[in-house]
Design an enzyme around this catalytic site. Structure first.
Site, PDB file in Angstrom:
ATOM      1  N   LYS A 160      11.949  40.049  11.003  1.00 59.26           N
ATOM      2  CA  LYS A 160      12.194  41.421  11.470  1.00 59.26           C
ATOM      3  C   LYS A 160      13.431  41.441  12.341  1.00 59.26           C
ATOM      4  O   LYS A 160      13.740  40.467  13.038  1.00 59.26           O
ATOM      5  CB  LYS A 160      10.994  41.942  12.283  1.00 59.26           C
ATOM      6  CG  LYS A 160      11.210  43.321  12.897  1.00 59.26           C
ATOM      7  CD  LYS A 160      10.063  43.752  13.796  1.00 59.26           C
ATOM      8  CE  LYS A 160      10.389  45.083  14.471  1.00 59.26           C
ATOM      9  NZ  LYS A 160       9.313  45.556  15.360  1.00 59.26           N
TER      10      LYS A 160
ATOM     11  N   GLU B  60       7.538  53.588  26.556  1.00 58.69           N
ATOM     12  CA  GLU B  60       6.966  52.243  26.432  1.00 58.69           C
ATOM     13  C   GLU B  60       7.000  51.435  27.720  1.00 58.69           C
ATOM     14  O   GLU B  60       8.062  51.108  28.251  1.00 58.69           O
ATOM     15  CB  GLU B  60       7.707  51.460  25.334  1.00 58.69           C
ATOM     16  CG  GLU B  60       7.098  50.105  25.046  1.00 58.69           C
ATOM     17  CD  GLU B  60       7.677  49.452  23.809  1.00 58.69           C
ATOM     18  OE1 GLU B  60       7.223  48.352  23.457  1.00 58.69           O
ATOM     19  OE2 GLU B  60       8.591  50.036  23.190  1.00 58.69           O
TER      20      GLU B  60
ATOM     21  N   GLU C 136       4.352  45.746  11.152  1.00 56.12           N
ATOM     22  CA  GLU C 136       5.390  45.690  12.179  1.00 56.12           C
ATOM     23  C   GLU C 136       4.755  45.663  13.565  1.00 56.12           C
ATOM     24  O   GLU C 136       5.174  44.901  14.456  1.00 56.12           O
ATOM     25  CB  GLU C 136       6.319  46.905  12.036  1.00 56.12           C
ATOM     26  CG  GLU C 136       7.438  46.946  13.060  1.00 56.12           C
ATOM     27  CD  GLU C 136       8.283  48.207  12.956  1.00 56.12           C
ATOM     28  OE1 GLU C 136       9.008  48.504  13.928  1.00 56.12           O
ATOM     29  OE2 GLU C 136       8.212  48.899  11.920  1.00 56.12           O
TER      30      GLU C 136
ATOM     31  N   GLU D 121      14.731  57.637  10.933  1.00 58.55           N
ATOM     32  CA  GLU D 121      13.968  57.340  12.145  1.00 58.55           C
ATOM     33  C   GLU D 121      14.861  57.363  13.382  1.00 58.55           C
ATOM     34  O   GLU D 121      14.488  57.914  14.425  1.00 58.55           O
ATOM     35  CB  GLU D 121      13.281  55.985  12.028  1.00 58.55           C
ATOM     36  CG  GLU D 121      12.455  55.616  13.249  1.00 58.55           C
ATOM     37  CD  GLU D 121      11.697  54.310  13.097  1.00 58.55           C
ATOM     38  OE1 GLU D 121      11.570  53.574  14.085  1.00 58.55           O
ATOM     39  OE2 GLU D 121      11.217  54.027  11.966  1.00 58.55           O
TER      40      GLU D 121
END
Length: 397
Positions: A151, A201, A245, A381
């Site tokens: 990733k 976050e 993910e 996105e």
């Protein structure tokens, strides 16, 4: 200069205390951070954390211990750390720290921001252009399918310029009122630069020997149509690509934090969190620390960078980022937060943000690229993630 924080603490029972700190923010002298636990405003500079060869945690400990006073609350360091581990920190021990309850508990945060009649006209430049970003995603996907790595998070920027300097306090107020349950911040990030944002976050927090981390990975844009918005949320919870993910990130967080804990609780499946612009897959990790001397920043540095902002394996992902992104991330995907001399604190992942310098705003957004990714979806996105800040400044793509 030392100041008793007892004298500056806003009473917890005072309605409007949090919004008062928000309204009081001045970019010339202040550092602001609102979280689901606190709202705090740091004023002035008692000390700056130097950039040298000593470990960062040691530099911070020395600066805080030098300002500890008997009977007074523990002094606080406040500011941001960049994505690159060898770049200078932007951390300060403020002369004064004002505390208040969370913005989300302040009834006055629901009041609308006064309409700004003369918002600046922005000229928007995409770096890289969408087609170039899509090519970078496609190249990364091909390498992952060939087994080189698992990733990578690839970002792009929007460079906004206007005839005059932006109104940073007004921008901060709009961000805070748009997502009062998140993490809203405005801190200097370098000479003449201010980092402003509204991150969803939490990287990690520590309080009285207990840690909380809240990794987010896997996301979908919100819709103004309620039925479509719910459909997107459900689809995200069932998406194999996004669940994979997310699982990669949670596994990395577990691996990084486990050595510091006597116990670590990690839910089996993610839940959803929402911002005004996005749905995110979310897992809340909690743990009890083995060593009471382990600080919030010790934990944050052990986690940074998570696969949610870099990729995996980390070293390979960093190299791919350097090859693929035609800009320096600076503070983007670093961390912003605070820590006191007792080791308690909160560190937030620096996303949904912009860096202001003069008449320029530089916005950042990234997407997690895995083998199942498509250039079109990841470009879309990032465009959706830009909405948080574009709406706050009155600009559009």
């Amino acid at each position: 200069m030392s100041t008793s924080l007892h004298e500056l603490t806003v009473p917890l029972i005072s309605p409007g205390a949090a919004t008062a700190l928000l309204e009081a923010y001045s970019p010339a002298t202040d550092r602001f951070l609102a979280s689901p636990r606190h709202t705090l405003l740091g004023r002035g500079t008692a000390a700056e954390i130097p950039h040298d060869d000593r470990p960062l945690t040691l530099r911070i400990r020395e600066a805080l211990e030098a300002r500890r006073r008997p009977g007074a609350p523990a002094p606080v360091v406040l500011g941001s750390l960049p994505f690159a581990p060898d770049a200078p920190p932007a951390l300060t021990v403020p002369e004064e720290v004002h505390w208040a309850p969370p913005l989300r508990e302040d009834p006055l945060v629901a009041l609308p921001v006064p309409h700004q009649e003369d918002r600046p006209r922005w000229r928007v430049t995409e770096v890289p252009a969408p087609e170039r970003y899509g090519e970078a995603v496609a190249a990364a996907v091909a390498r992952m399918r060939a087994g080189e790595f698992d990733k990578v998070v690839l970002a792009r920027t929007l460079e906004l310029t206007s005839p005059r300097e932006p109104d940073l306090p007004a921008m901060l107020r709009r961000l805070a009122r748009r997502d009062p349950a998140g993490y809203t911040f405005a801190v200097p990030s370098g000479p003449g630069r201010t980092l402003v944002g509204a991150s969803p976050e939490l990287l990690v927090s520590r309080q009285d020997g207990r840690l909380v981390a809240n990794p987010l990975a896997g996301s979908a844009p919100r819709s103004t149509d309620l039925a479509e918005d719910v459909r997107r949320a459900v689809a995200l919870l069932e998406s194999p690509k996004d669940l994979h993910e997310h699982a990669v990130v949670v596994a990395a967080v577990r691996e990084a934090l486990a050595p510091y804990c006597t116990s670590l609780e990690v839910p089996e499946r993610p839940t959803l969190v929402r911002t005004a612009a996005m749905w995110h897959l979310s897992t809340t990790v909690t743990g009890e620390l083995t060593d009471v001397d382990t600080t919030a920043l010790d934990l944050a540095l052990a986690l940074h960078p998570t696969p949610a902002v870099c990729g995996t394996p980390t070293d390979v992902a960093r190299a791919v980022i350097a090859e693929s992104e035609p800009f320096d991330r600076g503070p983007y995907t670093g961390m912003v937060g605070w820590q006191d001399a007792d080791g308690d604190g909160e560190w937030v992942v620096t996303i949904r943000c912009a860096e202001a310098e003069g008449r320029t705003l530089r916005l950042f957004a990234g997407a997690g690229v895995v083998a199942e990714s498509s250039p079109e979806a990841e470009t879309a996105e990032t465009a959706a993630k830009f909405r948080t800040f574009l709406d706050a400044v009155g600009a559009s793509l």
